[in-house]
Write a protein that holds these residues in place. Structure first.
Motif, PDB file in Angstrom:
ATOM      1  N   LEU A   1      -6.594 -10.264  12.375  1.00 64.34           N
ATOM      2  CA  LEU A   1      -7.028  -9.410  11.264  1.00 64.34           C
ATOM      3  C   LEU A   1      -5.980  -8.309  11.164  1.00 64.34           C
ATOM      4  CD1 LEU A   1      -9.280  -8.697   9.171  1.00 64.34           C
ATOM      5  CD2 LEU A   1     -10.228  -7.177  10.929  1.00 64.34           C
ATOM      6  N   GLN A   2      -5.230  -8.326  10.058  1.00 63.36           N
ATOM      7  CA  GLN A   2      -4.051  -7.463   9.963  1.00 63.36           C
ATOM      8  C   GLN A   2      -4.194  -6.387   8.907  1.00 63.36           C
ATOM      9  OE1 GLN A   2      -0.938 -10.273   8.915  1.00 63.36           O
ATOM     10  NE2 GLN A   2      -0.057 -10.046  10.953  1.00 63.36           N
ATOM     11  N   ASP A   3      -3.622  -5.225   9.199  1.00 63.66           N
ATOM     12  CA  ASP A   3      -3.444  -4.201   8.170  1.00 63.66           C
ATOM     13  C   ASP A   3      -2.439  -4.678   7.142  1.00 63.66           C
ATOM     14  OD1 ASP A   3      -4.963  -1.968   9.243  1.00 63.66           O
ATOM     15  OD2 ASP A   3      -3.516  -2.020  10.884  1.00 63.66           O
ATOM     16  N   ALA A   4      -2.640  -4.251   5.899  1.00 55.68           N
ATOM     17  CA  ALA A   4      -1.673  -4.580   4.849  1.00 55.68           C
ATOM     18  C   ALA A   4      -1.476  -3.334   3.989  1.00 55.68           C
ATOM     19  CB  ALA A   4      -2.177  -5.748   4.016  1.00 55.68           C
ATOM     20  N   PRO A   5      -0.810  -2.302   4.574  1.00 54.59           N
ATOM     21  CA  PRO A   5      -0.747  -0.995   3.903  1.00 54.59           C
ATOM     22  C   PRO A   5       0.016  -1.012   2.580  1.00 54.59           C
ATOM     23  CG  PRO A   5       0.653  -1.024   5.870  1.00 54.59           C
ATOM     24  CD  PRO A   5      -0.161  -2.283   5.894  1.00 54.59           C
ATOM     25  N   ARG A   6       1.078  -1.793   2.528  1.00 57.70           N
ATOM     26  CA  ARG A   6       1.863  -1.805   1.270  1.00 57.70           C
ATOM     27  C   ARG A   6       1.098  -2.528   0.174  1.00 57.70           C
ATOM     28  NH1 ARG A   6       7.040  -1.398   0.454  1.00 57.70           N
ATOM     29  NH2 ARG A   6       7.408  -3.584  -0.045  1.00 57.70           N
TER      30      ARG A   6
END
Ligand SMILES: *Cc1c(COP(=O)(O)O)cnc(C)c1O
Length: 330
Positions: free
Chosen positions: A20-25
């Motif tokens: 489960l990954q962050d996707a800030p952009r």
């Protein structure tokens, strides 16, 4: 209410949990806190959401003594390709009865992507022009297995029956744990809906756990009313199999503005989503499922909310759309 999945036979096909990954952009573009649930990442057969369903479907098939598996789909079915890979790993014979129902043809669509991998995993591929040919091919596969004394397991399109949907009940438990670790207690969980097991399983799982995560569906296979009817039916059957309450219908929302002219027909909003995911996060979507669902994420509806985009895989299918994909993306 308890969620007892351990009583169902299961074949191990994946490595769990998926990231489960962050996707800030990407989140900046979407205007929301976006997490990516990477069900497109797994070692077996180029991965994808069908592996979770196949753990229960093939677990049951093996427990019943099956040595041959038949399933169905469009020519570029990701489900068929993952079934072929899973059968290779489990030593089962795999028959894929594929129907040319998407208005696409040419070398890329007919021989690249999933079709190439079906052959690599040594499935027997039967390409049919219409429903009549499909029924006849299935009957031939069935009669041949019977004549050879082989035991045939029939898996539905997309692996979406109540047993297959258990895979996404298990995913709901997995994802709820990952979200709890991050302190996220009420996420919108966005999935594409093709045959319904992913959406139904997640909704059943969240409701049975009593958590506040909710399922949002990007309709890629049919309009919203038909999609809702199918997900509701499948969620009901899955809940019954598990002995839990069905999720209230208002727990699931449907967006069919992303559907476009039909199943498997790319849309400009879908291509735009492919470009955005590629440009911001280096993540690959495809135009049939994930691209269209992601278009729903990118239309500004998630102001400030926690959103989990479930990446259901399907990368091989992207290559089936060359060269039109290159035209759309360049
Ligand atoms: C099959 C598939 C879906 C749809 O999942 P269902 O459980 O059939 O609704 C979504 N994305 C990809 C890449 C798929 O292959």
């Amino acid at each position: 209410m308890t969620l007892d999945l351990a009583r169902f036979p299961r074949a191990t096909l994946g490595v769990w949990p998926t990231p489960l990954q962050d996707a800030p952009r990407l989140g900046e573009v979407a205007g929301a806190a976006v997490l990516l649930k990477r069900d497109d990442v797994n070692p077996l057969g180029a991965a994808g959401n069908k592996l979770r369903k196949l753990e229960f479907l093939l677990g049951a098939a093996v427990a019943e003594g099956a040595d041959t598996v038949v399933t169905f789909g469009a020519v570029q079915t990701n489900h068929g390709r993952q079934t072929a890979a899973a059968c290779a790993r489990l030593g089962l014979r795999c028959e894929l009865v594929l129907t040319a129902k998407v208005p696409r043809a040419g070398a890329a669509y007919d021989t690249s992507g999933n079709v190439l991998l079906d052959h690599l995993f040594s499935a027997r591929v039967h390409v049919c022009r219409d429903a009549g040919e499909t029924a006849a091919a299935y009957e031939r596969v069935r009669a041949e297995a019977e004549a050879d004394g082989r035991r045939l397991a029939t898996i539905p399109v997309g692996g979406s029956d109540s047993v297959g949907s258990l895979g996404y009940v298990a995913a709901a438990v997995e994802l709820a744990g990952q979200l709890a670790d991050r302190g996220v207690d009420a996420a919108r969980v966005l999935v594409p809906m093709g045959s319904g097991g992913t959406a139904a399983g997640l909704a059943v799982g969240f409701a049975a756990l009593g958590v506040a995560h909710r399922v949002d569906v990007g309709c890629v296979g049919m309009p919203a009313d038909e999609t809702a009817a199918e997900v509701t039916r499948l969620a009901g059957e899955t809940a019954r199999l598990l002995g839990v309450d069905a999720p209230p219908p208002e727990h699931i929302r449907y967006d069919d503005t992303v559907f476009g002219p039909g199943y498997g027909v790319p849309t400009e909003r879908g291509w735009a989503a492919l470009r955005t995911f590629g440009r911001t996060e280096g993540v690959v979507l495809e135009p049939v499922y994930t691209g269209k669902a992601a278009a729903s994420l990118l239309d500004g509806r998630y102001g400030g909310e926690d959103v989990v985009f479930v990446h259901t895989g399907g990368m091989p299918g992207l290559f089936a759309y060359a060269p039109e994909a290159v035209d759309a993306l360049a």
